[in-house]
Design an enzyme around this catalytic site. Structure first.
Site, PDB file in Angstrom:
ATOM      1  N   LEU A   1      -2.717  -0.568  14.772  1.00 49.50           N
ATOM      2  CA  LEU A   1      -2.169  -0.648  16.142  1.00 49.50           C
ATOM      3  C   LEU A   1      -2.290   0.709  16.827  1.00 49.50           C
ATOM      4  O   LEU A   1      -1.555   1.027  17.764  1.00 49.50           O
ATOM      5  CB  LEU A   1      -0.712  -1.121  16.098  1.00 49.50           C
ATOM      6  CG  LEU A   1      -0.547  -2.553  15.558  1.00 49.50           C
ATOM      7  CD1 LEU A   1       0.910  -2.873  15.274  1.00 49.50           C
ATOM      8  CD2 LEU A   1      -1.133  -3.569  16.527  1.00 49.50           C
TER       9      LEU A   1
ATOM     10  N   LYS B   1       2.238  -1.426  10.666  1.00 53.92           N
ATOM     11  CA  LYS B   1       3.551  -0.876  10.306  1.00 53.92           C
ATOM     12  C   LYS B   1       4.540  -1.181  11.405  1.00 53.92           C
ATOM     13  O   LYS B   1       4.236  -1.052  12.578  1.00 53.92           O
ATOM     14  CB  LYS B   1       3.433   0.629  10.190  1.00 53.92           C
ATOM     15  CG  LYS B   1       3.406   1.097   8.786  1.00 53.92           C
ATOM     16  CD  LYS B   1       3.666   2.563   8.623  1.00 53.92           C
ATOM     17  CE  LYS B   1       3.304   3.480   9.729  1.00 53.92           C
ATOM     18  NZ  LYS B   1       1.907   3.884   9.723  1.00 53.92           N
TER      19      LYS B   1
ATOM     20  N   LYS C   1      -2.736   5.927  -4.140  1.00 53.37           N
ATOM     21  CA  LYS C   1      -3.833   6.852  -3.824  1.00 53.37           C
ATOM     22  C   LYS C   1      -3.577   8.221  -4.429  1.00 53.37           C
ATOM     23  O   LYS C   1      -2.461   8.732  -4.357  1.00 53.37           O
ATOM     24  CB  LYS C   1      -3.972   7.014  -2.298  1.00 53.37           C
ATOM     25  CG  LYS C   1      -3.903   5.711  -1.526  1.00 53.37           C
ATOM     26  CD  LYS C   1      -4.127   5.905  -0.034  1.00 53.37           C
ATOM     27  CE  LYS C   1      -3.803   4.642   0.732  1.00 53.37           C
ATOM     28  NZ  LYS C   1      -2.383   4.449   1.033  1.00 53.37           N
TER      29      LYS C   1
ATOM     30  N   ARG D   1       9.053  -7.646  14.951  1.00 52.86           N
ATOM     31  CA  ARG D   1       7.624  -7.312  14.998  1.00 52.86           C
ATOM     32  C   ARG D   1       6.990  -7.432  13.612  1.00 52.86           C
ATOM     33  O   ARG D   1       5.832  -7.826  13.495  1.00 52.86           O
ATOM     34  CB  ARG D   1       7.424  -5.913  15.577  1.00 52.86           C
ATOM     35  CG  ARG D   1       7.716  -5.871  17.066  1.00 52.86           C
ATOM     36  CD  ARG D   1       7.064  -4.684  17.730  1.00 52.86           C
ATOM     37  NE  ARG D   1       7.823  -3.463  17.530  1.00 52.86           N
ATOM     38  CZ  ARG D   1       8.792  -3.052  18.338  1.00 52.86           C
ATOM     39  NH1 ARG D   1       9.122  -3.773  19.390  1.00 52.86           N
ATOM     40  NH2 ARG D   1       9.420  -1.926  18.100  1.00 52.86           N
TER      41      ARG D   1
ATOM     42  N   HIS E   1      -7.551   9.667  -1.828  1.00 52.31           N
ATOM     43  CA  HIS E   1      -6.852   9.619  -0.545  1.00 52.31           C
ATOM     44  C   HIS E   1      -7.565  10.441   0.536  1.00 52.31           C
ATOM     45  O   HIS E   1      -7.721   9.991   1.668  1.00 52.31           O
ATOM     46  CB  HIS E   1      -5.418  10.128  -0.750  1.00 52.31           C
ATOM     47  CG  HIS E   1      -4.467   9.737   0.333  1.00 52.31           C
ATOM     48  ND1 HIS E   1      -3.118   9.628   0.123  1.00 52.31           N
ATOM     49  CD2 HIS E   1      -4.652   9.432   1.625  1.00 52.31           C
ATOM     50  CE1 HIS E   1      -2.525   9.265   1.245  1.00 52.31           C
ATOM     51  NE2 HIS E   1      -3.432   9.143   2.178  1.00 52.31           N
TER      52      HIS E   1
ATOM     53  N   ASP F   1       0.847  -1.198   0.000  1.00 52.55           N
ATOM     54  CA  ASP F   1       0.000   0.000   0.000  1.00 52.55           C
ATOM     55  C   ASP F   1       0.881   1.245   0.000  1.00 52.55           C
ATOM     56  O   ASP F   1       1.663   1.465   0.920  1.00 52.55           O
ATOM     57  CB  ASP F   1      -0.880  -0.036   1.262  1.00 52.55           C
ATOM     58  CG  ASP F   1      -1.840   1.137   1.339  1.00 52.55           C
ATOM     59  OD1 ASP F   1      -3.009   0.969   0.944  1.00 52.55           O
ATOM     60  OD2 ASP F   1      -1.426   2.214   1.800  1.00 52.55           O
TER      61      ASP F   1
ATOM     62  N   TYR G   1       2.901   9.764  -0.358  1.00 54.56           N
ATOM     63  CA  TYR G   1       3.986   9.161   0.438  1.00 54.56           C
ATOM     64  C   TYR G   1       5.336   9.418  -0.254  1.00 54.56           C
ATOM     65  O   TYR G   1       6.379   9.107   0.317  1.00 54.56           O
ATOM     66  CB  TYR G   1       3.808   7.642   0.610  1.00 54.56           C
ATOM     67  CG  TYR G   1       2.548   7.187   1.313  1.00 54.56           C
ATOM     68  CD1 TYR G   1       1.693   8.082   1.946  1.00 54.56           C
ATOM     69  CD2 TYR G   1       2.215   5.831   1.354  1.00 54.56           C
ATOM     70  CE1 TYR G   1       0.533   7.632   2.576  1.00 54.56           C
ATOM     71  CE2 TYR G   1       1.066   5.379   1.985  1.00 54.56           C
ATOM     72  CZ  TYR G   1       0.229   6.290   2.584  1.00 54.56           C
ATOM     73  OH  TYR G   1      -0.909   5.831   3.202  1.00 54.56           O
TER      74      TYR G   1
ATOM     75  N   SER H   1       6.243 -11.067  13.645  1.00 51.61           N
ATOM     76  CA  SER H   1       5.225 -11.528  14.616  1.00 51.61           C
ATOM     77  C   SER H   1       3.849 -10.953  14.279  1.00 51.61           C
ATOM     78  O   SER H   1       2.825 -11.607  14.497  1.00 51.61           O
ATOM     79  CB  SER H   1       5.632 -11.181  16.052  1.00 51.61           C
ATOM     80  OG  SER H   1       5.600  -9.787  16.261  1.00 51.61           O
TER      81      SER H   1
HETATM   82  P1  A2P Z   1       8.005  -0.105  15.641  1.00 49.85           P
HETATM   83  O1  A2P Z   1       8.266   0.372  14.251  1.00 49.85           O
HETATM   84  O2  A2P Z   1       9.076   0.251  16.607  1.00 49.85           O
HETATM   85  O3  A2P Z   1       7.631  -1.570  15.674  1.00 49.85           O
HETATM   86  P2  A2P Z   1       0.175   1.454  13.050  1.00 49.85           P
HETATM   87  O4  A2P Z   1       0.423   0.264  12.194  1.00 49.85           O
HETATM   88  O5  A2P Z   1      -1.125   1.421  13.777  1.00 49.85           O
HETATM   89  O6  A2P Z   1       0.379   2.756  12.313  1.00 49.85           O
HETATM   90  O7  A2P Z   1       1.268   1.437  14.250  1.00 49.85           O
HETATM   91  C1  A2P Z   1       2.638   1.556  13.976  1.00 49.85           C
HETATM   92  C2  A2P Z   1       3.370   1.730  15.287  1.00 49.85           C
HETATM   93  O8  A2P Z   1       3.183   0.575  16.103  1.00 49.85           O
HETATM   94  C3  A2P Z   1       4.851   1.901  15.134  1.00 49.85           C
HETATM   95  O9  A2P Z   1       5.246   2.915  16.032  1.00 49.85           O
HETATM   96  C4  A2P Z   1       5.446   0.563  15.549  1.00 49.85           C
HETATM   97  O10 A2P Z   1       6.709   0.722  16.162  1.00 49.85           O
HETATM   98  C5  A2P Z   1       4.433   0.052  16.538  1.00 49.85           C
HETATM   99  N1  A2P Z   1       4.335  -1.417  16.505  1.00 49.85           N
HETATM  100  C6  A2P Z   1       4.281  -2.206  15.408  1.00 49.85           C
HETATM  101  N2  A2P Z   1       4.162  -3.502  15.743  1.00 49.85           N
HETATM  102  C7  A2P Z   1       4.157  -3.542  17.100  1.00 49.85           C
HETATM  103  C8  A2P Z   1       4.048  -4.597  18.040  1.00 49.85           C
HETATM  104  N3  A2P Z   1       3.944  -5.865  17.648  1.00 49.85           N
HETATM  105  N4  A2P Z   1       4.062  -4.268  19.349  1.00 49.85           N
HETATM  106  C9  A2P Z   1       4.181  -2.982  19.747  1.00 49.85           C
HETATM  107  N5  A2P Z   1       4.281  -1.936  18.902  1.00 49.85           N
HETATM  108  C10 A2P Z   1       4.270  -2.204  17.586  1.00 49.85           C
END
Ligand code: A2P
Length: 288
Positions: free
Chosen positions: A188, A230, A76, A236, A109, A46, A51, A239
């Site tokens: 997140l 993201k 977008k 992460r 967008h 995406d 961007y 995971s």
């Molecule tokens: P990081 O890049 O240090 O992992 P969203 O997808 O809602 O925009 O959120 C992105 C944010 O969530 C980033 O700051 C990212 O930090 C953090 N993030 C991504 N995966 C996790 C996770 N599994 N646990 C905690 N924070 C996470």
């Protein structure tokens, strides 16, 4: 990890889990991140004109060795390209930067200005095979009711802020009745610490031997959302994808549904938002 796909209202199939490229700079980082995501098995990328990284996204897709038809690409259109003729040029500019023959999904967008004119150009580009599916983003019920009745084609998706603390119940009901898929940005909560430490979410995480982020993302998938979490952290990134091997039961889903605060970090209806966004930057500044 096998990522599921769903079929949009125009028959186009889309993987429910994608890799978002918002705020990844075009200094080689976007190229590297997209290649890594593709290597991990992600097949949905995406991006957006705004961007400023479409070039690197396109290059990563072209050089991945993966057949183009096996990758789902979204971009977008930005505000400076709204109105019929500007949008026609904007679509061509995206294809030129991506160096691809078509985009799988193209979105309005931000829903301000001559949206119906831009939409008409997108409908025509779809008919011409330049875009397979067309959708909108950041539409609240008020904005939806203002624009969508003017469209000849119903959008395939509305990409909006969505997570357990911001569940968007009103617009989701409108979308469900219209057969429009939810794409969730900020799944997140853009790293919302309170949400990631929420006792209800942590309790459910313990039962499934998963972490809070995985429970949040699984909840969103089971609510029917297409998501792009993201992370810049390789562990992460991995995971966050491990959410296709368990199911939340009705009781767990209901507990998370109760966490909705009815608010997010962005209110598209707020006064001054349209002016702020159009003045924030010009996506064609470098061409002038
Ligand atoms: P990081 O890049 O240090 O992992 P969203 O997808 O809602 O925009 O959120 C992105 C944010 O969530 C980033 O700051 C990212 O930090 C953090 N993030 C991504 N995966 C996790 C996770 N599994 N646990 C905690 N924070 C996470």
């Amino acid at each position: 990890m096998k990522i599921e796909t769903v079929t949009l209202n125009d028959g186009v199939k889309i993987p429910v889990y994608g890799f978002g490229t918002y705020q990844i700079p075009a200094d080689g980082s976007t190229y590297k991140a997209v290649r890594e995501a593709l290597d991990l098995g992600v097949r949905h990328i995406d991006t957006a004109v705004a961007y400023f990284n479409e070039q690197e996204v396109g290059q990563a897709i072209r050089e991945s060795g993966i057949p183009r038809e096996n990758i789902f690409l979204t971009s977008k259109l930005w505000l400076q390209d709204y109105g019929y003729e500007a949008a026609q040029k904007g679509i061509e500019a995206s294809l030129r930067k991506l160096k691809l023959d078509y985009m799988d999904l193209y979105l309005i967008h931000q829903p301000y200005g001559d949206v119906p004119g831009a939409w008409k150009a997108m409908e025509e580009a779809k008919a011409a095979g330049k875009i397979r599916s067309i959708g909108v983003s950041n539409m609240t019920p008020k904005i939806w009711n203002n624009f969508v009745p003017q469209f000849a084609t119903i959008p395939s998706v509305n990409q909006i802020e969505f997570n357990p603390y911001c569940q968007q119940k009103k617009i989701r009901k409108i979308m469900e009745e219209a057969g429009v898929r939810l794409e969730g940005w900020g799944p997140l909560g853009q790293g919302n610490k309170a949400m990631l430490a929420d006792p209800i979410i942590k309790e459910i995480a313990k039962i499934h031997n998963k972490d809070a982020a995985q429970i949040i993302l699984r909840f969103e998938l089971q609510e029917g959302a297409i998501i792009f979490p993201k992370s810049t952290n390789p562990e992460r990134i991995k995971s966050n994808m491990e959410i296709f091997d368990f199911i939340l039961n009705d009781e767990e889903m209901n507990k998370i549904r109760m966490l909705d605060t009815g608010r997010g970090c962005h209110d598209p209806n707020a006064p001054g938002v349209a002016e702020f966004l159009i003045n924030a930057f010009d996506v064609h500044a470098d061409e002038k």
